[in-house]
Design a protein around this motif. Structure first.
Motif, mmCIF file in Angstrom:
data_model
loop_
_atom_site.group_PDB
_atom_site.id
_atom_site.type_symbol
_atom_site.label_atom_id
_atom_site.label_comp_id
_atom_site.label_asym_id
_atom_site.label_seq_id
_atom_site.Cartn_x
_atom_site.Cartn_y
_atom_site.Cartn_z
ATOM 1 N N HIS A 83 1.012 -1.525 0.041
ATOM 2 C CA HIS A 83 -0.187 -0.074 -0.038
ATOM 3 C C HIS A 83 0.845 1.302 -0.053
ATOM 4 N N GLN A 84 1.830 1.387 1.001
ATOM 5 C CA GLN A 84 2.534 2.415 1.115
ATOM 6 C C GLN A 84 3.485 2.726 -0.295
ATOM 7 N N LYS A 85 4.228 1.471 -0.494
ATOM 8 C CA LYS A 85 4.959 1.839 -1.778
ATOM 9 C C LYS A 85 4.338 2.304 -3.111
ATOM 10 N N ALA A 86 3.172 1.795 -3.073
ATOM 11 C CA ALA A 86 2.156 2.168 -4.296
ATOM 12 C C ALA A 86 1.917 3.600 -4.152
ATOM 13 N N LEU A 87 1.435 4.267 -2.914
ATOM 14 C CA LEU A 87 0.997 5.423 -2.634
ATOM 15 C C LEU A 87 2.126 6.361 -2.776
ATOM 16 N N ASN A 88 3.241 5.934 -2.360
ATOM 17 C CA ASN A 88 4.579 6.906 -2.328
ATOM 18 C C ASN A 88 4.876 7.239 -3.718
ATOM 19 N N THR A 89 4.437 6.537 -4.653
ATOM 20 C CA THR A 89 4.929 6.821 -6.166
ATOM 21 C C THR A 89 3.925 8.106 -6.675
ATOM 22 N N CYS A 90 3.088 8.106 -5.790
ATOM 23 C CA CYS A 90 2.078 9.408 -6.181
ATOM 24 C C CYS A 90 2.282 10.637 -5.316
ATOM 25 N N THR A 91 3.208 10.400 -4.459
ATOM 26 C CA THR A 91 3.422 11.614 -3.398
ATOM 27 C C THR A 91 3.729 12.818 -4.357
ATOM 28 N N ALA A 92 4.703 12.905 -5.302
ATOM 29 C CA ALA A 92 5.341 13.794 -5.965
ATOM 30 C C ALA A 92 4.027 14.701 -6.588
ATOM 31 N N HIS A 93 3.364 13.921 -7.308
ATOM 32 C CA HIS A 93 2.514 14.341 -8.413
ATOM 33 C C HIS A 93 1.431 15.168 -7.528
ATOM 34 N N ILE A 94 1.081 14.602 -6.296
ATOM 35 C CA ILE A 94 -0.028 15.081 -5.501
ATOM 36 C C ILE A 94 0.588 16.404 -4.830
ATOM 37 N N CYS A 95 1.836 16.430 -4.529
ATOM 38 C CA CYS A 95 2.496 17.914 -3.942
ATOM 39 C C CYS A 95 2.522 18.770 -5.118
ATOM 40 N N VAL A 96 2.661 18.381 -6.157
ATOM 41 C CA VAL A 96 2.724 19.486 -7.320
ATOM 42 C C VAL A 96 1.209 20.081 -7.730
ATOM 43 N N MET A 97 0.589 19.103 -7.642
ATOM 44 C CA MET A 97 -0.968 19.399 -8.047
ATOM 45 C C MET A 97 -1.405 20.554 -6.836
ATOM 46 N N LEU A 98 -0.934 20.210 -5.429
ATOM 47 C CA LEU A 98 -1.542 21.240 -4.537
ATOM 48 C C LEU A 98 -0.831 22.454 -4.780
ATOM 49 N N THR A 99 0.433 22.559 -4.931
ATOM 50 C CA THR A 99 1.039 23.988 -5.469
ATOM 51 C C THR A 99 0.451 24.636 -6.504
ATOM 52 N N TYR A 100 0.122 23.823 -7.297
ATOM 53 C CA TYR A 100 -0.699 24.368 -8.558
ATOM 54 C C TYR A 100 -2.139 24.958 -8.486
ATOM 55 N N TYR A 101 -2.830 24.009 -8.288
ATOM 56 C CA TYR A 101 -4.413 24.283 -8.157
ATOM 57 C C TYR A 101 -4.831 24.901 -6.960
ATOM 58 N N THR A 102 -4.160 24.760 -5.934
ATOM 59 C CA THR A 102 -4.612 25.518 -4.765
ATOM 60 C C THR A 102 -4.583 27.056 -4.565
ATOM 61 N N PRO A 103 -3.139 27.635 -4.738
ATOM 62 C CA PRO A 103 -3.290 29.001 -5.306
ATOM 63 C C PRO A 103 -3.750 29.573 -6.526
ATOM 64 N N GLY A 104 -3.836 28.671 -7.248
ATOM 65 C CA GLY A 104 -4.572 29.108 -8.483
ATOM 66 C C GLY A 104 -6.468 29.514 -8.266
ATOM 67 N N LEU A 105 -6.825 28.239 -7.717
ATOM 68 C CA LEU A 105 -8.369 28.524 -7.326
ATOM 69 C C LEU A 105 -8.378 29.646 -6.368
ATOM 70 N N PHE A 106 -7.708 29.748 -5.441
ATOM 71 C CA PHE A 106 -8.013 30.646 -4.381
ATOM 72 C C PHE A 106 -7.764 32.186 -5.007
ATOM 73 N N SER A 107 -6.948 32.032 -6.098
ATOM 74 C CA SER A 107 -6.711 33.313 -6.790
ATOM 75 C C SER A 107 -8.008 33.821 -7.333
ATOM 76 N N ASN A 108 -8.438 32.843 -8.242
ATOM 77 C CA ASN A 108 -9.543 33.027 -9.038
ATOM 78 C C ASN A 108 -10.790 33.206 -8.225
ATOM 79 N N LEU A 109 -11.052 32.629 -6.964
ATOM 80 C CA LEU A 109 -12.212 32.735 -6.211
ATOM 81 C C LEU A 109 -12.173 34.129 -5.595
ATOM 82 N N THR A 110 -11.091 34.718 -5.234
ATOM 83 C CA THR A 110 -11.063 36.162 -4.553
ATOM 84 C C THR A 110 -11.309 37.171 -5.575
ATOM 85 N N TYR A 111 -10.823 36.568 -6.914
ATOM 86 C CA TYR A 111 -11.176 37.629 -7.918
ATOM 87 C C TYR A 111 -12.572 37.824 -8.183
ATOM 88 N N TRP A 112 -13.344 36.540 -8.280
ATOM 89 C CA TRP A 112 -14.755 36.693 -8.617
ATOM 90 C C TRP A 112 -15.571 36.904 -7.367
#
Length: 312
Positions: A236-265
């Motif tokens: 389980h842990q080995k399989a999920l560890n292969t996804c951690t980099a992608h999950i972190c990159v998604m969080l750094t991209y979508y979180t501030p982007g969505l927050f910025s757009n929501l504050t604008y609208w």
């Protein structure tokens, strides 16, 4: 630092104000801007250099790391140099052509980056759910084709943005209260009806981000279902560890982007300089953090970077 106070003499040009209300601290604000930009450039060029030089890294997974590195370089470089010229030298003038070009490359790179994150989610799905067929499903050529599809989609979605603005009559006051040519910031200077611009901007955001997040959620729901079928907790842990980099990159991209757009609208009560700072951080933080995340979470890539660092 001396302020040259140079603006364009062309009456049809625009004037970028930087961060209105914080002009007195533009020099101080420029320090993290410059620092984040340089760290981001060094990190992303390191990704491109190491993957390009190492034949053992010429695999779909590492080619996928190069794609966001290219979009991150494009995103920050389309904005930060001009912003620093405003902060350091008070060079606020920008021609209409340069403004629309900056807008196009900025938004196209952002849409392209979102498509790459979808491709990375698909990569993780195949790696975990169909590991025996990974090499045949995801070849280097197929990754290149998916990247090309993402690029074409970005161009098709963003090209109407400057075309809609070209048709607008602009008022005599051509002052943009921003550090860069944001679509709606430029549209608001128009003396005409910008309803089409507002609708297209909202639809593009909802369609692109909404559709991409839906595909990513689908990929991870299938990944989680496959992982839960594995009896071993270590697996389980080995399989999920292969996804951690992608999950972190998604969080750094979508979180501030969505927050910025929501504050604008929906954040009309928020001060304008807060909107601008949030938009700028959205363009600076992910390019700086992504190479660090890859280095920490991807052992083979981290080892190669270490080898080149020792040689240097």
């Amino acid at each position: 630092m001396a302020s040259f106070n140079l603006t364009s003499s062309d009456p049809s040009a625009f004037t970028l104000m930087g961060i209105p209300g914080l002009e007195a601290v533009h020099i101080l604000i420029s320090i993290p801007f410059c620092m984040f930009y340089i760290i981001g450039l060094l990190g992303n060029f390191t990704v491109l250099f190491v993957v390009g030089k190492e034949q053992t890294l010429h695999k779909p997974m590492y080619l996928l790391l190069c794609m966001p590195a290219l979009t991150d370089i494009s995103t920050s470089t389309s904005v930060v140099p001009k912003a620093l010229c405003i902060f350091w030298f008070n060079l606020k003038g920008i021609t209409v052509g340069c403004c629309l070009s900056q807008m196009f490359f900025l938004h196209a790179a952002s849409v392209m980056h979102s498509a790459i994150l979808v491709t990375m989610a698909f990569d993780r799905y195949v790696a975990i759910c169909n590991p025996l067929r990974y090499a045949t499903i995801l070849t280097n050529a197929r990754i290149a084709k998916l990247g090309l599809v993402g690029l074409v989609r970005a161009v098709l979605f963003i090209l109407p943005v400057p075309l809609l603005l070209i048709r607008q009559p602009f008022c005599a006051n051509r002052i943009i209260p921003h550090t860069h040519c944001d679509h709606m910031a430029v549209a608001k200077m128009s003396c005409g009806d910008i309803t089409a611009n507002r609708i297209y901007s909202l639809i593009t955001t909802l369609v692109v981000i909404g559709f991409d997040l839906m595909l990513i959620a689908l990929s991870y729901s299938l990944i989680i279902r496959a992982v839960l079928r594995i009896s071993s907790k270590k697996a389980h842990q080995k399989a999920l560890n292969t996804c951690t980099a992608h999950i972190c990159v998604m969080l750094t991209y979508y979180t501030p982007g969505l927050f910025s757009n929501l504050t604008y609208w929906f954040g009309q009560g928020i001060a304008p300089h807060v909107h601008i700072i949030l938009a700028d951080l959205y363009l600076l933080i992910p390019p700086m953090l992504n190479p660090i995340i890859y280095g920490v979470k991807t052992k083979e890539f981290r080892d190669k970077v270490g080898i080149y660092t020792c040689k240097m």
